[in-house]
Design a protein around this motif. Structure first.
Motif, PDB file in Angstrom:
ATOM      1  N   ILE A 250       0.818  -1.218   0.000  1.00 47.67           N
ATOM      2  CA  ILE A 250       0.000   0.000   0.000  1.00 47.67           C
ATOM      3  C   ILE A 250       0.849   1.265   0.000  1.00 47.67           C
ATOM      4  CG2 ILE A 250      -1.631   1.353   1.373  1.00 47.67           C
ATOM      5  CD1 ILE A 250      -2.821  -1.315   2.339  1.00 47.67           C
ATOM      6  N   ALA A 251       1.876   1.299   0.846  1.00 50.57           N
ATOM      7  CA  ALA A 251       2.655   2.530   1.031  1.00 50.57           C
ATOM      8  C   ALA A 251       3.301   3.037  -0.261  1.00 50.57           C
ATOM      9  CB  ALA A 251       3.712   2.319   2.119  1.00 50.57           C
ATOM     10  N   PRO A 252       4.025   2.209  -1.030  1.00 50.66           N
ATOM     11  CA  PRO A 252       4.637   2.732  -2.253  1.00 50.66           C
ATOM     12  C   PRO A 252       3.623   3.124  -3.316  1.00 50.66           C
ATOM     13  CG  PRO A 252       4.943   0.360  -2.104  1.00 50.66           C
ATOM     14  CD  PRO A 252       4.401   0.803  -0.784  1.00 50.66           C
ATOM     15  N   VAL A 253       2.493   2.387  -3.377  1.00 49.87           N
ATOM     16  CA  VAL A 253       1.455   2.762  -4.334  1.00 49.87           C
ATOM     17  C   VAL A 253       0.882   4.126  -3.971  1.00 49.87           C
ATOM     18  CG1 VAL A 253      -0.843   2.170  -5.207  1.00 49.87           C
ATOM     19  CG2 VAL A 253       0.881   0.381  -4.909  1.00 49.87           C
ATOM     20  N   LYS A 254       0.707   4.367  -2.672  1.00 48.53           N
ATOM     21  CA  LYS A 254       0.214   5.674  -2.217  1.00 48.53           C
ATOM     22  C   LYS A 254       1.198   6.774  -2.582  1.00 48.53           C
ATOM     23  CE  LYS A 254      -1.652   8.032   1.848  1.00 48.53           C
ATOM     24  NZ  LYS A 254      -1.955   7.917   3.299  1.00 48.53           N
ATOM     25  N   ARG A 255       2.502   6.496  -2.435  1.00 50.84           N
ATOM     26  CA  ARG A 255       3.516   7.498  -2.790  1.00 50.84           C
ATOM     27  C   ARG A 255       3.468   7.815  -4.288  1.00 50.84           C
ATOM     28  NH1 ARG A 255       6.422   4.824   1.478  1.00 50.84           N
ATOM     29  NH2 ARG A 255       7.360   3.267   0.080  1.00 50.84           N
ATOM     30  N   ALA A 256       3.222   6.796  -5.101  1.00 45.48           N
ATOM     31  CA  ALA A 256       3.119   7.024  -6.543  1.00 45.48           C
ATOM     32  C   ALA A 256       1.914   7.899  -6.875  1.00 45.48           C
ATOM     33  CB  ALA A 256       3.024   5.685  -7.277  1.00 45.48           C
ATOM     34  N   ILE A 257       0.773   7.572  -6.271  1.00 44.47           N
ATOM     35  CA  ILE A 257      -0.441   8.364  -6.513  1.00 44.47           C
ATOM     36  C   ILE A 257      -0.223   9.814  -6.087  1.00 44.47           C
ATOM     37  CG2 ILE A 257      -2.880   8.638  -5.911  1.00 44.47           C
ATOM     38  CD1 ILE A 257      -2.415   6.175  -7.603  1.00 44.47           C
ATOM     39  N   GLU A 258       0.391   9.999  -4.919  1.00 45.59           N
ATOM     40  CA  GLU A 258       0.638  11.360  -4.419  1.00 45.59           C
ATOM     41  C   GLU A 258       1.612  12.125  -5.314  1.00 45.59           C
ATOM     42  OE1 GLU A 258       1.929  10.534  -0.457  1.00 45.59           O
ATOM     43  OE2 GLU A 258      -0.125  10.506   0.371  1.00 45.59           O
ATOM     44  N   ALA A 259       2.464  11.399  -6.039  1.00 44.71           N
ATOM     45  CA  ALA A 259       3.403  12.038  -6.968  1.00 44.71           C
ATOM     46  C   ALA A 259       2.761  12.312  -8.325  1.00 44.71           C
ATOM     47  CB  ALA A 259       4.631  11.151  -7.147  1.00 44.71           C
ATOM     48  N   GLY A 260       1.482  12.004  -8.435  1.00 46.03           N
ATOM     49  CA  GLY A 260       0.768  12.266  -9.679  1.00 46.03           C
ATOM     50  C   GLY A 260       0.938  11.191 -10.731  1.00 46.03           C
ATOM     51  N   ILE A 261       1.412  10.012 -10.316  1.00 48.46           N
ATOM     52  CA  ILE A 261       1.620   8.904 -11.251  1.00 48.46           C
ATOM     53  C   ILE A 261       0.469   7.912 -11.116  1.00 48.46           C
ATOM     54  CG2 ILE A 261       3.139   6.992 -11.903  1.00 48.46           C
ATOM     55  CD1 ILE A 261       5.457   8.597 -10.691  1.00 48.46           C
ATOM     56  N   PRO A 262      -0.320   7.724 -12.161  1.00 47.53           N
ATOM     57  CA  PRO A 262      -1.436   6.777 -12.063  1.00 47.53           C
ATOM     58  C   PRO A 262      -0.929   5.346 -11.907  1.00 47.53           C
ATOM     59  CG  PRO A 262      -1.205   7.568 -14.315  1.00 47.53           C
ATOM     60  CD  PRO A 262      -0.265   8.381 -13.481  1.00 47.53           C
ATOM     61  N   VAL A 263      -1.635   4.562 -11.109  1.00 49.66           N
ATOM     62  CA  VAL A 263      -1.293   3.161 -10.870  1.00 49.66           C
ATOM     63  C   VAL A 263      -2.501   2.297 -11.201  1.00 49.66           C
ATOM     64  CG1 VAL A 263      -0.552   1.439  -9.185  1.00 49.66           C
ATOM     65  CG2 VAL A 263       0.343   3.775  -9.042  1.00 49.66           C
TER      66      VAL A 263
END
Length: 487
Positions: A250-263
């Motif tokens: 969960i944590a790295p996916v959240k960091r990606a979303i917060e960086a504006g990168i769709p997952v």
């Protein structure tokens, strides 16, 4: 001066027409992945076929609630009679499958009801996305695209290559190179390798898409590092197949979303509700159809009694909980079906074999083995054969093996009469995830949070009709299977 301006405008129009024509020509080229050392740009020239546009259906939804009101208090022969009447009630094949997927739990079999409730299957099942496919998509046997797997180097056929349809050729900004990170587990397993094959194939249909596929090797910490590295590289999007829903994922996916990168996740979910889009498979249909088959087969044999062993994937995994839960819901209507024991393995054939050996030693009478993965059914058959127990049921009837996951070996085992049924679960769905991600990145259209893959009819040796649902034969599904050819 006016004449000069006119000539310049005319020349500009001609150049614009030529440029548009070149772009349209590039967009019309489609084909297959060729696995060699040529640059990606050269491989694009080998496209051989156009992927068809998405097939839609105007099939109307049927209100199943009145049927559930009628069936929920039935048990045994009465429930069987009701199941056998479904076709006469005007239900289509897809309606019948939906009926069994959403069938309410019965209290007719207290043993099964207790297992269902104690393991909290309802919690897993209520959070797993279900519903109709995006855009009213309808799959029919024969659909799809043949490819050469970039990683497996196997001949494959993607069943849903026209789902979330996206034309080949450049996407989005023609002057931009879109970079996609793919984070998955398990290049040591053929299912996962084919998952990577499908994603790579879709990426290579688009000359301005660059993909980087990484294997986390069943290590959640490594998966987190891979996703974080993609974030640091500022990729345009991330496609992932997580091992389990955990904070480590969960944590790295959240960091990606917060960086504006769709997952976009495929098959298994990340555990983060904010994941941009989730492409989910047909776990519910797997379990429900195994339950349908077992009741139908027992009725044909003349008795609704059975002793069942469950060989299952890791405890707490989405696949295991959904498949087992939907299987048990169907069985809950029949008081004389007994679950002898559940055994879990870590997606490991050797563990599944050892578990079946334990079951054979502990229980002298086993009628049915239900496996939540094809490796469990394969291991169960081998262990039973080695123990000379294949025909150890009452009246020397053959033990029944209910399998899920459509490897070539599993489907061939149905054809050869070793397994009674297989409910397919194809790894060839990551191309859907890649198209979804590219649509999101290029803003080619609004994509839903959940993209549901179609339910696939079960495979039986002779293509039976089970409670009104027409099954597939092994030959009909074989071209869509994964894994190396059977020697």
């Amino acid at each position: 001066m006016e004449i000069l301006n006119f000539r310049l405008r005319k020349l500009s129009c001609i150049v614009l027409i030529i440029l548009v024509g070149s772009i349209l020509s590039a967009c019309s080229q489609v084909g297959k992945v060729i696995v060699d050392n040529e640059p990606k740009e050269d491989r694009q020239k080998d496209y051989i076929e156009e992927v068809p546009t998405q097939t839609v259906t105007n099939e109307k939804s049927v209100d199943l609630a009145p049927l559930y009101d009628q069936v929920r208090n039935l048990k045994g022969q009465e429930a069987l009679d009701f199941f056998e009447s479904l076709k006469s009630k005007g239900l289509s094949d897809s309606d019948i499958l939906e009926f069994f997927i959403n069938l309410p739990l019965s209290d007719a079999n207290k043993e099964i009801t207790d297992i269902y409730k104690n393991e909290k299957f309802e919690t897993y099942m209520s959070t797993y996305p279900t519903g109709k496919p995006f855009g009213n998509y309808k799959w029919t046997n024969g659909d799809g695209t043949k490819i050469k797997g970039a990683f497996s180097e196997l001949d494959l056929k993607l069943p849903f290559s026209n789902y979330v349809a996206l034309k080949s050729g450049p996407v989005g900004d023609l002057n931009k190179k879109y970079r996609i990170g793919v984070a998955i587990h398990g290049f040591d397993q053929p299912w996962n390798v084919s998952l990577a094959d499908a994603a790579q194939w879709e990426a290579e249909r688009h000359p301005n898409v660059e993909v980087d596929v990484k294997d986390a090797q069943w290590d959640n910490d490594r998966m987190a590092d891979i996703i974080d590295s993609f974030v640091l590289q500022k990729v345009d999007g991330i496609l992932t197949w997580p091992m389990v829903e955990s904070e480590t994922t969960i944590a790295p996916v959240k960091r990606a979303i917060e960086a504006g990168i769709p997952v976009v996740s495929v098959d298994r979910m990340t555990g983060l509700e904010e994941t941009t889009s989730r492409v989910t498979g047909n776990f519910p249909a797997n379990g429900a159809q195994c339950g349908m088959y077992l009741i139908w087969k027992l009725a044909k044999e003349g008795s609704l009694n059975a002793n069942v062993v469950l060989l299952r994937k890791p405890s707490g995994s989405t696949a295991d909980a959904n498949r087992t839960g939907h299987f048990l819901k169907v069985l809950s209507y029949f008081p004389d079906i007994h679950i002898l024991k559940s055994y879990h393995d870590e997606d490991n054939t050797a563990e599944a074999l050892a578990n079946m050996q334990l079951a054979l030693n502990e229980y002298p009478s086993i009628d049915v083995v239900f496996g939540t993965g094809d490796h469990e059914a394969i291991a169960a058959y081998d262990a039973s054969k080695n123990a000379n127990r294949l025909n150890s049921r009452k009246d020397a009837k053959k033990m029944m093996f209910l399998s899920i996951d459509d490897s070539k070996k599993a489907i061939t085992s149905v054809k050869d009469g070793l397994f009674e049924v297989n409910t397919p679960y194809t790894p060839l769905i990551s191309d859907i995830g890649m198209r979804t991600l590219l649509n999101i990145i290029t803003k080619n259209g609004s994509m839903p949070h959940d993209i549901i893959t179609p339910n696939i009819p079960m495979v039986t040796k002779d293509g039976d009709t089970i409670f009104g649902l027409k099954t597939q034969t092994p030959d009909q599904w074989y071209e869509y299977t994964f894994g190396a050819p059977i020697k």
